[in-house]
Design a protein around this motif. Structure first.
Motif, PDB file in Angstrom:
ATOM      1  N   VAL A   1       0.839  -1.207   0.000  1.00 17.44           N
ATOM      2  CA  VAL A   1       0.000   0.000   0.000  1.00 17.44           C
ATOM      3  C   VAL A   1       0.872   1.254   0.000  1.00 17.44           C
ATOM      4  CG1 VAL A   1      -1.760   1.281   1.262  1.00 17.44           C
ATOM      5  CG2 VAL A   1      -1.886  -1.209   1.143  1.00 17.44           C
ATOM      6  N   GLY A   2       1.961   1.244   0.788  1.00 14.80           N
ATOM      7  CA  GLY A   2       2.864   2.393   0.816  1.00 14.80           C
ATOM      8  C   GLY A   2       3.526   2.642  -0.527  1.00 14.80           C
ATOM      9  N   SER A   3       3.926   1.569  -1.208  1.00 10.62           N
ATOM     10  CA  SER A   3       4.522   1.720  -2.541  1.00 10.62           C
ATOM     11  C   SER A   3       3.503   2.275  -3.533  1.00 10.62           C
ATOM     12  CB  SER A   3       5.053   0.367  -3.029  1.00 10.62           C
ATOM     13  OG  SER A   3       6.039  -0.128  -2.155  1.00 10.62           O
ATOM     14  N   SER A   4       2.272   1.814  -3.426  1.00 14.60           N
ATOM     15  CA  SER A   4       1.210   2.345  -4.287  1.00 14.60           C
ATOM     16  C   SER A   4       0.997   3.829  -4.024  1.00 14.60           C
ATOM     17  CB  SER A   4      -0.096   1.582  -4.042  1.00 14.60           C
ATOM     18  OG  SER A   4       0.064   0.200  -4.297  1.00 14.60           O
ATOM     19  N   LEU A   5       1.059   4.207  -2.750  1.00 12.59           N
ATOM     20  CA  LEU A   5       0.902   5.615  -2.392  1.00 12.59           C
ATOM     21  C   LEU A   5       2.033   6.458  -2.972  1.00 12.59           C
ATOM     22  CD1 LEU A   5      -0.334   7.938  -0.737  1.00 12.59           C
ATOM     23  CD2 LEU A   5       0.972   7.126   1.232  1.00 12.59           C
ATOM     24  N   LEU A   6       3.254   5.986  -2.825  1.00  9.33           N
ATOM     25  CA  LEU A   6       4.402   6.734  -3.347  1.00  9.33           C
ATOM     26  C   LEU A   6       4.309   6.898  -4.857  1.00  9.33           C
ATOM     27  CD1 LEU A   6       7.170   8.049  -2.917  1.00  9.33           C
ATOM     28  CD2 LEU A   6       8.210   5.783  -3.129  1.00  9.33           C
ATOM     29  N   LEU A   7       3.941   5.833  -5.549  1.00 10.48           N
ATOM     30  CA  LEU A   7       3.819   5.900  -7.009  1.00 10.48           C
ATOM     31  C   LEU A   7       2.709   6.868  -7.408  1.00 10.48           C
ATOM     32  CD1 LEU A   7       4.769   4.851  -9.729  1.00 10.48           C
ATOM     33  CD2 LEU A   7       3.140   2.961  -9.511  1.00 10.48           C
ATOM     34  N   THR A   8       1.611   6.875  -6.662  1.00 10.67           N
ATOM     35  CA  THR A   8       0.509   7.794  -6.961  1.00 10.67           C
ATOM     36  C   THR A   8       0.955   9.244  -6.811  1.00 10.67           C
ATOM     37  OG1 THR A   8      -1.109   6.158  -6.210  1.00 10.67           O
ATOM     38  CG2 THR A   8      -1.825   8.454  -6.319  1.00 10.67           C
ATOM     39  N   ILE A   9       1.687   9.538  -5.758  1.00 15.00           N
ATOM     40  CA  ILE A   9       2.174  10.910  -5.534  1.00 15.00           C
ATOM     41  C   ILE A   9       3.097  11.337  -6.672  1.00 15.00           C
ATOM     42  CG2 ILE A   9       3.620  12.329  -4.035  1.00 15.00           C
ATOM     43  CD1 ILE A   9       2.494  10.777  -1.652  1.00 15.00           C
ATOM     44  N   LEU A  10       4.009  10.450  -7.087  1.00 18.77           N
ATOM     45  CA  LEU A  10       4.941  10.797  -8.166  1.00 18.77           C
ATOM     46  C   LEU A  10       4.198  10.993  -9.489  1.00 18.77           C
ATOM     47  CD1 LEU A  10       7.868   8.370  -7.261  1.00 18.77           C
ATOM     48  CD2 LEU A  10       7.853  10.856  -7.028  1.00 18.77           C
TER      49      LEU A  10
ATOM     50  N   SER B   1      -6.809  14.463  -9.841  1.00 17.32           N
ATOM     51  CA  SER B   1      -5.753  13.695 -10.518  1.00 17.32           C
ATOM     52  C   SER B   1      -5.192  12.610  -9.617  1.00 17.32           C
ATOM     53  CB  SER B   1      -4.633  14.643 -10.966  1.00 17.32           C
ATOM     54  OG  SER B   1      -4.083  15.349  -9.869  1.00 17.32           O
ATOM     55  N   SER B   2      -4.936  12.927  -8.358  1.00 13.54           N
ATOM     56  CA  SER B   2      -4.319  11.944  -7.464  1.00 13.54           C
ATOM     57  C   SER B   2      -5.258  10.778  -7.172  1.00 13.54           C
ATOM     58  CB  SER B   2      -3.880  12.616  -6.155  1.00 13.54           C
ATOM     59  OG  SER B   2      -4.991  13.173  -5.478  1.00 13.54           O
ATOM     60  N   LEU B   3      -6.548  11.048  -6.979  1.00 11.26           N
ATOM     61  CA  LEU B   3      -7.486   9.962  -6.683  1.00 11.26           C
ATOM     62  C   LEU B   3      -7.696   9.055  -7.892  1.00 11.26           C
ATOM     63  CD1 LEU B   3     -10.200  11.717  -4.479  1.00 11.26           C
ATOM     64  CD2 LEU B   3      -8.491  10.057  -3.766  1.00 11.26           C
ATOM     65  N   LEU B   4      -7.820   9.642  -9.076  1.00  9.01           N
ATOM     66  CA  LEU B   4      -7.965   8.814 -10.278  1.00  9.01           C
ATOM     67  C   LEU B   4      -6.715   7.984 -10.528  1.00  9.01           C
ATOM     68  CD1 LEU B   4      -9.819  11.228 -12.740  1.00  9.01           C
ATOM     69  CD2 LEU B   4     -10.749   9.212 -11.590  1.00  9.01           C
ATOM     70  N   LEU B   5      -5.558   8.596 -10.300  1.00 12.82           N
ATOM     71  CA  LEU B   5      -4.308   7.847 -10.473  1.00 12.82           C
ATOM     72  C   LEU B   5      -4.169   6.763  -9.411  1.00 12.82           C
ATOM     73  CD1 LEU B   5      -1.950  10.838 -11.364  1.00 12.82           C
ATOM     74  CD2 LEU B   5      -2.536   8.926 -12.869  1.00 12.82           C
ATOM     75  N   SER B   6      -4.670   7.040  -8.193  1.00  8.73           N
ATOM     76  CA  SER B   6      -4.610   6.013  -7.141  1.00  8.73           C
ATOM     77  C   SER B   6      -5.479   4.812  -7.524  1.00  8.73           C
ATOM     78  CB  SER B   6      -5.071   6.594  -5.801  1.00  8.73           C
ATOM     79  OG  SER B   6      -6.484   6.736  -5.753  1.00  8.73           O
ATOM     80  N   TRP B   7      -6.629   5.083  -8.176  1.00  9.70           N
ATOM     81  CA  TRP B   7      -7.474   3.975  -8.642  1.00  9.70           C
ATOM     82  C   TRP B   7      -6.747   3.172  -9.723  1.00  9.70           C
ATOM     83  CZ3 TRP B   7      -9.402   2.843 -13.516  1.00  9.70           C
ATOM     84  CH2 TRP B   7     -10.362   1.825 -13.572  1.00  9.70           C
ATOM     85  N   LEU B   8      -6.097   3.879 -10.656  1.00 10.64           N
ATOM     86  CA  LEU B   8      -5.379   3.191 -11.730  1.00 10.64           C
ATOM     87  C   LEU B   8      -4.240   2.342 -11.163  1.00 10.64           C
ATOM     88  CD1 LEU B   8      -5.025   2.772 -14.777  1.00 10.64           C
ATOM     89  CD2 LEU B   8      -3.519   4.780 -14.795  1.00 10.64           C
TER      90      LEU B   8
ATOM     91  N   GLY C   1      -4.974   9.992   2.902  1.00 14.20           N
ATOM     92  CA  GLY C   1      -5.691   8.824   3.389  1.00 14.20           C
ATOM     93  C   GLY C   1      -6.559   8.207   2.311  1.00 14.20           C
ATOM     94  N   MET C   2      -7.176   9.062   1.477  1.00 15.95           N
ATOM     95  CA  MET C   2      -8.022   8.537   0.397  1.00 15.95           C
ATOM     96  C   MET C   2      -7.196   7.853  -0.680  1.00 15.95           C
ATOM     97  SD  MET C   2     -10.957  11.446  -0.083  1.00 15.95           S
ATOM     98  CE  MET C   2      -9.846  12.848  -0.096  1.00 15.95           C
ATOM     99  N   LEU C   3      -5.931   8.268  -0.837  1.00 14.12           N
ATOM    100  CA  LEU C   3      -5.092   7.661  -1.870  1.00 14.12           C
ATOM    101  C   LEU C   3      -4.775   6.205  -1.563  1.00 14.12           C
ATOM    102  CD1 LEU C   3      -2.521  10.522  -2.678  1.00 14.12           C
ATOM    103  CD2 LEU C   3      -4.658   9.969  -3.818  1.00 14.12           C
ATOM    104  N   VAL C   4      -4.839   5.830  -0.298  1.00 10.86           N
ATOM    105  CA  VAL C   4      -4.536   4.439   0.053  1.00 10.86           C
ATOM    106  C   VAL C   4      -5.794   3.587   0.151  1.00 10.86           C
ATOM    107  CG1 VAL C   4      -2.424   5.077   1.268  1.00 10.86           C
ATOM    108  CG2 VAL C   4      -4.561   4.921   2.542  1.00 10.86           C
TER     109      VAL C   4
END
Length: 1020
Positions: free
Chosen positions: A366-375, A473-480, A401-404
């Motif tokens: 989950v943390g790696s997914s979060l980092l990738l979403t932020i980048l 953008s961040s939430l849509l990318l977090s879903w992807l 929190g929503m990004l994870v």
């Protein structure tokens, strides 16, 4: 093939692409534009028209009103504000907030055409109109070139050279000099000399003007060339003026040639009175206002500017220094570093929470997914030119929190399937197949919570608009990422732990299981328990203070100072020097910059410059830290009141996103100035009676004195004198009459003709000379006397109607609370027919922004409802989910009180965004209930099991969001939003885990009864 299957089968490509995104995201961070606060377009321009010699009333009637009438033809016009003063008109044009930034140049062109058309209707001497469409230009960096005992002309040369050097830096758009003391050539020509040599005033005026003109003398052919003849005759030095030969006498006697220097005293001086002055720490200074181009990384720009300034400082004489007044790069770096620290703290909190509750591998995924979403979001920001600033960085923390959430749901479900013995690839594929659409819908709904900011057209919404774009953008990318990269990491790293034991056996005896079971079995009793909670919340809400927008946390405060209208700038300057000495002895003060006759350049978009005014001065005070401002202001108020009882001093903070100059403004609009003053006085008395108000005044201020010579027309005709002769005589004796210009380098220095200086006591003996004649008479011979009157020297209008604004600041309470305390008494003031009242100040911005936001809210709600109905193909589930949204008010109100935070615009935005988060959690739970029911479970069991299965994902998402926002509680802009979301989300999450199951049980109780009947029949 779904997204998970694609990512796993194409894992080499996906891994390679992720590495590229990590590199690109890292580079984007360093290349993004960096600002302290987001910029928003100020859709305002100002039109300045000069009408020398006219009173304020004449300017209003003959200039201001005529231009305003023409401007009202503009379709995009929102409001007109105007200030008419003796000799000048200023009209502030505010366009509708819906006007796009791209349309502004076209609108300003239209504005210029309207002004040009109106010139034909103006008086002949009022044809100089200047349209300043760069009125909102922000100069993020202010530097002062100062020196003790240094000539102002020499300071100007140093400042011009620094301006030239700084302008060579790429990324600098504009540099202006403020506080320049303009030089002037004074020709002191006594009237007795004119009479002695038989000269008329017209002869001197005409010959001076014609001698200083540049003529084209043509050119000669010389072989194959053509040589230009340079017959320059302009003045370039004082000797050129002294050596000017004037032909004296009249008619046939006009043969005498006289050298101007023989009959006049010619000297170089400075404009008196000065238009404006500038000082730094009490020393004369010239201020350089530097404006960077949009989207630039001002931190890197600041390094380049510092290098140039340091190099130039080495070349300057000892005693001449370059000092920094306001330096945006330093503030930006400090602000961004602070937010990046907060962001890293939030990420660490999220990862630790996940580690504790989900295990190391799950937390790593989950943390790696979060980092990738932020980048990935940083890459998007770079492509769409969204700068790194207070709001965009704060939104990262808000959305953290929503990004994870999506990654948590996917990881949790994949692990659960693997533990049940489902093959790895199949577990990943089935998870994405079951969750992709519901999670996408939930993500879009969470985004909809921020859409009112996007739809709104107010300045406050434009200030905060990056909340939407970054969140979207961040939430849509977090879903992807959750649909592709997260399943891939689960497939690679998660090892199944199959267990034959009944996984729910351990849960059944637990307290939480019994509570959920009780809720499902007794839904009405559960919902009844909410009544006292809601009642207590309703009692608490009125106790929460309201503060629309906080002031900036920059260690800076303004001191505005007004003498009575008509005061000399020399007196204003002397008073400011006394204040400077006092301030420099205060321990809180780091440095001060003084501006006399005008305000500081607009170094922040929320600062609207004051018009030029000889009775006005401003000191920009940089303090050692923000917290010390309160003590300085409290002590300064007492000292200023004791030392300058006749003046109107005022400390004011730097605003964050509003341009209001006073916290409370009560505006009366009507035709008669006398009535307006009476209404203003009544309102000021009401405000003065309140213990939380200070700096009470109105914007028309005091009437000023005017001296009116009473012409005796008969005596004047006999003496061959007219009004023009009298005006020129008095003008020569006071300010001097501008005749021409001296060309000195790049500077055009006015040449003024003066006569014997006169004071107000010797006006009757002032010689008045006919413009064409050779004789002069005392002024007292052609006037019957002098009348000393009072006049309005400041006439403010709004939309072509005179408007007086009563103003006050507050202390000890918020502006909203104080306004409510005085509102009834002020609104009770009886208004004559034809007069109206309205509130301005902070309430005006607050009311517009809040109303506009609520007007946009139905659009967001409609989209949310459409998505909910489409997801569940029904109405019951959307109603259940939407019913839980108000539950957030219980936690939000209590938490705001607990941490002592007011409710304002950012808290409102947080509350709207919070609704999206709650609905997203509701979708996750409702979708699981429907899934359990589709697998054949009875209603009550399906509700219970779905709630137990989704508690971890819902609570983890809420917990990471709430705890991740803790660092924002210390930020002045986001603290209200953080408190609202932390308290509201915590309460709504806990309550909804019981309320939604209870509501679902009630809504579908008929199906439960049918199922029970069927079981009874089968048993029978």
């Amino acid at each position: 093939m779904n997204l998970a299957e694609f990512a796993i089968k194409q894992r080499t490509f996906v891994s390679f692409f992720c590495v590229l995104c990590i590199i690109a995201g890292t580079l984007s961070y360093f290349k993004l534009g960096k600002l302290e606060d987001p910029s928003f377009t100020v859709k305002s321009a100002v039109i300045v028209t000069l009408y020398p010699g006219a009173s304020a009333a004449e300017v209003e009637e003959q200039v201001t009103d005529k231009i305003e009438t023409k401007l009202q033809e503009m379709g995009s016009l929102w409001k007109l504000r105007s200030l008419s003063r003796p000799g000048s008109s200023m009209i502030f044009v505010d366009l509708q907030e819906a006007t796009s930034s791209k349309a502004l140049p076209q609108q300003w062109d239209l504005l210029r055409r309207k002004v040009a058309d109106s010139k034909l209707t103006l008086p002949a001497t009022a044809q100089i109109s200047i349209v300043q469409d760069e009125f909102s230009e922000v100069y993020g960096m202010l530097f002062a070139v100062s020196g003790e005992g240094v000539e102002p002309s020499q300071l100007r040369l140093y400042a011009k050279e620094l301006q030239r050097r700084l302008k060579t830096v790429e990324g600098i758009k504009k540099i202006e000099l403020h506080g320049v003391r303009n030089q002037v050539v004074n020709i002191d020509l006594p009237d007795e000399r004119l009479a002695e040599y038989g000269l008329s005033s017209a002869q001197v005026l005409n010959q001076l003007a014609s001698q200083n003109m540049i003529y084209d003398a043509g050119s000669f052919k010389a072989g194959i060339e053509r040589i230009r003849i340079d017959q320059g005759s302009e003045f370039t030095s004082l000797d050129d003026i002294r050596n000017l030969t004037i032909k004296g006498g009249v008619g046939e006697l006009g043969s005498g040639l006289i050298r101007l220097g023989d009959i006049a005293q010619i000297s170089m001086g400075y404009q008196t009175p000065a238009l404006s002055e500038s000082r730094f720490n009490g020393l004369d200074a010239i201020t350089l206002a530097v404006s960077p181009v949009n989207g630039i990384n001002v931190v890197s720009l600041g390094d380049s500017l510092n290098t140039i300034i340091a190099d130039y400082q080495q070349e300057l004489p000892i005693g001449v220094d370059i000092n920094t007044i306001a330096f945006q790069p330093e503030e930006v770096e400090k602000s961004i570093n602070n937010f990046v620290t907060n962001l890293l703290e939030s990420v660490a909190i999220v990862v630790v929470i996940l580690w504790l509750f989900m295990g190391f591998k799950s937390a790593l995924i989950v943390g790696s997914s979060l980092l990738l979403t932020i980048l990935l979001t940083l890459i998007y920001m770079k492509l769409t030119a969204i700068d790194l600033q207070r709001v965009s960085l704060g939104t990262f923390i808000l959305a953290l929190g929503m990004l994870v959430d999506n990654a948590i749901v996917v990881t949790d479900m994949i692990i659960a399937k693997m533990n049940k013995g489902v093959e790895r690839l199949k577990a990943c594929r089935e998870t994405i197949q079951e969750t992709a659409i519901p999670l996408l819908g939930a993500t879009v709904i969470a985004i909809m919570g921020a859409t009112p900011v996007l739809f709104s057209q107010t300045d406050s919404a434009e200030f905060a608009v990056s909340v939407f774009w970054v969140m979207c953008s961040s939430l849509l990318l977090s879903w992807l990422v959750a649909m592709t990269v997260t399943p891939l990491m689960c497939w690679l790293w998660i090892k199944p732990k199959p267990s034959n034991a009944d996984t729910n056996a351990a849960a059944k005896p637990s307290l939480y299981y019994r509570a959920v079971s009780f809720t499902v079995s007794n839904p009405l009793k559960t919902l009844t328990l909410l009544i006292p909670l809601l009642a207590i919340t309703a009692f608490v809400v009125p106790k929460i203070s309201v503060n629309f927008m906080p002031s900036s946390d920059r260690a800076m405060v303004f001191l505005d100072y007004w003498l009575p209208n008509g005061a000399q700038i020399e007196q204003t300057s002397e008073d400011m020097k006394k204040i400077e000495k006092w301030l420099l002895t205060q321990p809180e003060v780091s440095n001060i910059s003084t501006f006399v006759g005008a305000s500081a350049p607009r170094f922040s978009v929320t600062v609207e410059p004051e018009p030029f005014d000889a009775s006005y001065g401003q000191i920009l005070i940089n303090t050692r830290d923000y917290d010390s401002i309160t003590d300085l202001v409290e002590r300064g108020d007492q000292w200023l009141k004791a030392e300058f009882p006749h003046a109107e001093p005022r400390f004011r903070p730097l605003k964050l996103a509003t341009k209001d100059k006073y916290s409370i403004e009560a505006r009366f609009i009507g035709p008669d100035p006398d009535v307006l003053h009476q209404l203003s006085q009544q309102a000021q008395e009401v405000l003065a009676a309140n213990p939380h108000t200070k700096y009470i005044r109105d914007d028309w201020r005091q009437q000023s004195k005017v001296l009116v010579p009473v012409m005796n027309q008969e005596q004047a005709r006999r003496a061959g004198i007219n009004r023009t002769d009298v005006a020129l005589a008095i003008k020569r004796a006071t300010d001097g009459v501008t005749l021409s210009q001296l060309h000195q380098g790049d500077e055009l220095i006015p040449i003024k003709l003066r006569s014997a200086a006169a004071d107000i006591d010797s006006l009757e003996t002032l010689p008045v000379r006919s413009l064409l004649g050779l004789h002069s008479v005392p002024l007292g011979q052609v006037v019957d006397g002098f009348e000393l009157k009072t006049e309005e020297s400041m006439i403010w209008r709004r939309n072509r109607l005179p408007a007086i604004t009563v103003q006050a600041d507050v202390h000890g309470e918020t502006a909203s609370e104080v306004r409510l305390q005085v509102a009834e008494a002020i609104e009770a003031i009886e208004l004559p027919y034809g007069y109206q009242f309205e509130w301005g100040g902070e309430y005006y911005d607050e009311h517009r922004s809040v109303v506009d936001t609520f007007m946009q809210l139905p659009k967001a709600v409609l989209i949310m409802v459409i998505i909910l109905v489409a997801l569940f193909n029904g109405f019951k589930q959307p109603i259940i989910i939407m019913t839980t949204v108000p539950l957030a008010a219980t936690g939000a109100s209590w938490f705001l009180l607990l941490v002592d935070k007011p409710f304002g615009f950012m808290a409102l935005i947080g509350a709207i965004a919070l609704s999206g988060m709650i609905i997203k959690n509701g979708i996750v739970l409702m979708d699981q209930i429907e899934l359990e029911r589709s697998n054949g479970r009875p209603l009550e069991e399906a509700i219970t099991q779905a709630t137990l299965n989704r508690t971890m994902a819902i609570s983890m998402g809420a917990l990471t969001t709430a705890l991740g926002m803790i660092p924002l509680l210390s930020d002045r802009l986001f603290d209200q939003m953080a408190a609202t979301i932390i308290g509201g989300l915590a309460a709504a999450t806990v309550l909804s885990l019981f309320v939604m199951p209870a509501l679902y049980r009630l809504f579908y109780r008929s199906e439960s009864a049918v199922h029970t009947k069927e079981l009874s029949n089968e048993t029978a």
